[in-house]
Design a protein around this motif. Structure first.
Motif, PDB file in Angstrom:
ATOM      1  N   LEU A   8       0.824  -1.210   0.000  1.00  0.00           N
ATOM      2  CA  LEU A   8       0.000   0.000   0.000  1.00  0.00           C
ATOM      3  C   LEU A   8       0.863   1.267   0.000  1.00  0.00           C
ATOM      4  N   LYS A   9       2.013   1.204   0.702  1.00  0.00           N
ATOM      5  CA  LYS A   9       2.883   2.377   0.786  1.00  0.00           C
ATOM      6  C   LYS A   9       3.435   2.772  -0.582  1.00  0.00           C
ATOM      7  N   ARG A  10       3.533   1.823  -1.494  1.00  0.00           N
ATOM      8  CA  ARG A  10       4.122   2.078  -2.812  1.00  0.00           C
ATOM      9  C   ARG A  10       3.121   2.676  -3.789  1.00  0.00           C
ATOM     10  N   THR A  11       1.823   2.801  -3.395  1.00  0.00           N
ATOM     11  CA  THR A  11       0.818   3.388  -4.286  1.00  0.00           C
ATOM     12  C   THR A  11       0.259   4.656  -3.649  1.00  0.00           C
ATOM     13  N   PRO A  12       0.017   5.710  -4.468  1.00  0.00           N
ATOM     14  CA  PRO A  12      -0.505   6.961  -3.905  1.00  0.00           C
ATOM     15  C   PRO A  12      -1.807   6.759  -3.129  1.00  0.00           C
ATOM     16  N   MET A  13      -2.748   6.001  -3.716  1.00  0.00           N
ATOM     17  CA  MET A  13      -4.029   5.779  -3.044  1.00  0.00           C
ATOM     18  C   MET A  13      -3.836   4.963  -1.776  1.00  0.00           C
ATOM     19  N   GLY A  14      -2.931   3.982  -1.848  1.00  0.00           N
ATOM     20  CA  GLY A  14      -2.669   3.163  -0.676  1.00  0.00           C
ATOM     21  C   GLY A  14      -2.053   3.980   0.436  1.00  0.00           C
ATOM     22  N   ASN A  15      -1.156   4.883   0.059  1.00  0.00           N
ATOM     23  CA  ASN A  15      -0.521   5.751   1.043  1.00  0.00           C
ATOM     24  C   ASN A  15      -1.554   6.632   1.746  1.00  0.00           C
ATOM     25  N   GLU A  16      -2.527   7.145   0.964  1.00  0.00           N
ATOM     26  CA  GLU A  16      -3.599   7.985   1.513  1.00  0.00           C
ATOM     27  C   GLU A  16      -4.478   7.180   2.461  1.00  0.00           C
ATOM     28  N   ALA A  17      -4.729   5.918   2.097  1.00  0.00           N
ATOM     29  CA  ALA A  17      -5.559   5.064   2.939  1.00  0.00           C
ATOM     30  C   ALA A  17      -4.875   4.807   4.278  1.00  0.00           C
ATOM     31  N   LEU A  18      -3.536   4.598   4.231  1.00  0.00           N
ATOM     32  CA  LEU A  18      -2.801   4.381   5.470  1.00  0.00           C
ATOM     33  C   LEU A  18      -2.806   5.637   6.343  1.00  0.00           C
ATOM     34  N   ARG A  19      -2.663   6.797   5.672  1.00  0.00           N
ATOM     35  CA  ARG A  19      -2.678   8.057   6.416  1.00  0.00           C
ATOM     36  C   ARG A  19      -4.029   8.275   7.092  1.00  0.00           C
ATOM     37  N   ARG A  20      -5.106   8.002   6.324  1.00  0.00           N
ATOM     38  CA  ARG A  20      -6.459   8.186   6.876  1.00  0.00           C
ATOM     39  C   ARG A  20      -6.715   7.198   8.014  1.00  0.00           C
ATOM     40  N   SER A  21      -6.188   5.979   7.854  1.00  0.00           N
ATOM     41  CA  SER A  21      -6.347   4.966   8.894  1.00  0.00           C
ATOM     42  C   SER A  21      -5.648   5.392  10.182  1.00  0.00           C
ATOM     43  N   ALA A  22      -4.470   6.004  10.026  1.00  0.00           N
ATOM     44  CA  ALA A  22      -3.729   6.478  11.201  1.00  0.00           C
ATOM     45  C   ALA A  22      -4.480   7.610  11.888  1.00  0.00           C
ATOM     46  N   GLU A  23      -5.082   8.513  11.082  1.00  0.00           N
ATOM     47  CA  GLU A  23      -5.861   9.614  11.657  1.00  0.00           C
ATOM     48  C   GLU A  23      -7.079   9.089  12.422  1.00  0.00           C
ATOM     49  N   LEU A  24      -7.743   8.121  11.804  1.00  0.00           N
ATOM     50  CA  LEU A  24      -8.914   7.522  12.446  1.00  0.00           C
ATOM     51  C   LEU A  24      -8.525   6.832  13.746  1.00  0.00           C
ATOM     52  N   MET A  25      -7.367   6.189  13.715  1.00  0.00           N
ATOM     53  CA  MET A  25      -6.862   5.510  14.901  1.00  0.00           C
ATOM     54  C   MET A  25      -6.641   6.518  16.033  1.00  0.00           C
ATOM     55  N   ASP A  26      -6.019   7.638  15.695  1.00  0.00           N
ATOM     56  CA  ASP A  26      -5.758   8.671  16.697  1.00  0.00           C
ATOM     57  C   ASP A  26      -7.059   9.245  17.250  1.00  0.00           C
ATOM     58  N   GLU A  27      -8.039   9.485  16.352  1.00  0.00           N
ATOM     59  CA  GLU A  27      -9.333  10.024  16.785  1.00  0.00           C
ATOM     60  C   GLU A  27     -10.038   9.065  17.744  1.00  0.00           C
ATOM     61  N   LEU A  28     -10.011   7.785  17.394  1.00  0.00           N
ATOM     62  CA  LEU A  28     -10.692   6.798  18.220  1.00  0.00           C
ATOM     63  C   LEU A  28     -10.015   6.641  19.581  1.00  0.00           C
ATOM     64  N   LEU A  29      -8.694   6.645  19.600  1.00  0.00           N
ATOM     65  CA  LEU A  29      -7.975   6.499  20.864  1.00  0.00           C
ATOM     66  C   LEU A  29      -8.242   7.679  21.792  1.00  0.00           C
ATOM     67  N   ALA A  30      -8.505   8.845  21.189  1.00  0.00           N
ATOM     68  CA  ALA A  30      -8.763  10.044  21.997  1.00  0.00           C
ATOM     69  C   ALA A  30     -10.227  10.181  22.388  1.00  0.00           C
ATOM     70  N   ASP A  31     -11.100   9.356  21.829  1.00  0.00           N
ATOM     71  CA  ASP A  31     -12.527   9.465  22.131  1.00  0.00           C
ATOM     72  C   ASP A  31     -12.782   8.998  23.569  1.00  0.00           C
ATOM     73  N   PRO A  32     -13.546   9.779  24.350  1.00  0.00           N
ATOM     74  CA  PRO A  32     -13.817   9.399  25.745  1.00  0.00           C
ATOM     75  C   PRO A  32     -14.473   8.021  25.883  1.00  0.00           C
ATOM     76  N   LEU A  33     -15.277   7.650  24.909  1.00  0.00           N
ATOM     77  CA  LEU A  33     -15.950   6.350  24.966  1.00  0.00           C
ATOM     78  C   LEU A  33     -14.928   5.213  24.885  1.00  0.00           C
ATOM     79  N   VAL A  34     -13.963   5.369  23.979  1.00  0.00           N
ATOM     80  CA  VAL A  34     -12.915   4.352  23.830  1.00  0.00           C
ATOM     81  C   VAL A  34     -11.987   4.366  25.045  1.00  0.00           C
ATOM     82  N   GLU A  35     -11.708   5.552  25.557  1.00  0.00           N
ATOM     83  CA  GLU A  35     -10.862   5.646  26.750  1.00  0.00           C
ATOM     84  C   GLU A  35     -11.481   4.906  27.929  1.00  0.00           C
TER      85      GLU A  35
END
Length: 317
Positions: A8-35
């Motif tokens: 995925l890292k070698r493709t532009p779309m794959g790279n974007e998907a990984l970036r978005r996944s990391a952002e979503l991960m950070d958002e979820l970890l910071a959510d009070p419900l998940v905490e």
């Protein structure tokens, strides 16, 4: 063989998907419900969350939807009236995450209400009162003139809930429009909550239908058997029907004879018991027959408490 992540890292779309996944991960970890969920399940590590990102996303999204609930009919969750619930388990050192759909309070309330309605059948009756299930306060304050009658009704409901099905019913007698049918629908609705089945029948229309059923013996038997067996049977506006000897002696007589000492029968009428006996004593075919009138009245009079319903005529408002 390279991993999917490397690919995925070698493709532009794959790279974007990984970036978005990391952002979503950070958002979820910071959510009070998940905490809060992580605090209750300290064995849950970040890697397990990453592997179950979609589950956590669904969990948070549906929880937030429920916080802003627009009503059951407009439920935005994937499964109407349900939300995702997560649980965590540690099996031989391996952390496992499980998700399941849980019914919300509004969905459970609707199911309960539908179950209550399924216990009550009506023939030729406006079902508004049956659907609404008005509170005792509204029943009391709607017309103070009928407060004594309402007291009898509420006492009967409480007694049935405490002691079980009674063998005698109530005879609500009063002028037009004082709310006799309304009160009986309330009784049916309240006792349906306690698990009792009920049937309410508007007598003038029902008697006309019975005459047509003479040519449909299967349907006639099914209808009569249902009225014999239901826990609560209400004959609404009795005394206003156009009687025939067959309806009085065979249908009504058979139903009431079966229910005596078994199950309660209820009535609403504009007539008192003496006037109702006169009504049953006369048919268009046989004329006056006081003996048969007295016979069926014994099956009514002996198994009811008479309640006088006073108050204003609601239909004139």
């Amino acid at each position: 063989m390279e991993s999917l992540g490397e690919l995925l890292k070698r493709t532009p779309m794959g790279n974007e998907a990984l970036r978005r996944s990391a952002e979503l991960m950070d958002e979820l970890l910071a959510d009070p419900l998940v905490e809060r969920f992580r605090a209750k399940n300290p064995e849950l590590d970040t890697n397990t969350i990453r592997l179950n990102l979609n589950r956590f996303y669904q969990y948070v999204k549906e929880y937030r939807n429920c916080e802003r609930c627009p009503g059951l009919d407009l439920c935005p969750n994937d499964f109407e009236g349900h939300y995702t619930m997560l649980s965590c388990d540690n099996v031989n050192g391996e952390v496992r995450l499980y998700d399941r759909k849980v019914s919300c309070k509004k969905f459970i309330a609707r199911q309960n209400e539908e179950q209550i309605r399924s216990r009550v059948r009506s023939f030729y009756i406006d079902e508004t009162a049956l659907r609404n299930g008005y509170s005792a306060d509204e029943i009391l304050t709607n017309d103070l003139g009928r407060m004594e009658a309402v007291g009898h009704l509420l006492e009967y409901i409480d007694r049935t809930k405490e002691q079980g099905l009674q063998t005698s019913g109530l005879y609500l007698e009063g002028h037009f429009g004082t709310g006799k049918t309304f009160l009986m629908c309330y009784l049916l609705h309240e006792l349906a909550k306690a698990g009792y089945s009920g049937v309410i029948v508007y007598m003038p229309d029902f008697v006309e239908d019975l005459k047509a059923m003479m040519h449909e013996p299967g349907k006639l038997k099914e209808t009569v058997d249902m009225m014999k067996e239901t826990d609560l049977l209400i004959f609404d506006d009795i005394g206003a029907e156009n009687l025939s000897p067959w309806v009085r002696d065979h249908v009504m007589g058979g139903i009431l004879n079966y229910r005596m000492q078994r199950k309660p029968t209820f009535y609403t009428s504009n007539l008192d018991l003496e006037a109702l006996e006169q009504h049953f004593s006369f048919t268009s075919k046989e004329g006056d027959d006081r003996h048969k009138g007295e016979r069926i009245m014994e099956r009514i009079r002996s198994y009811v408490d008479v309640v006088r319903v006073t108050g204003t005529n609601k239909r004139k408002r």
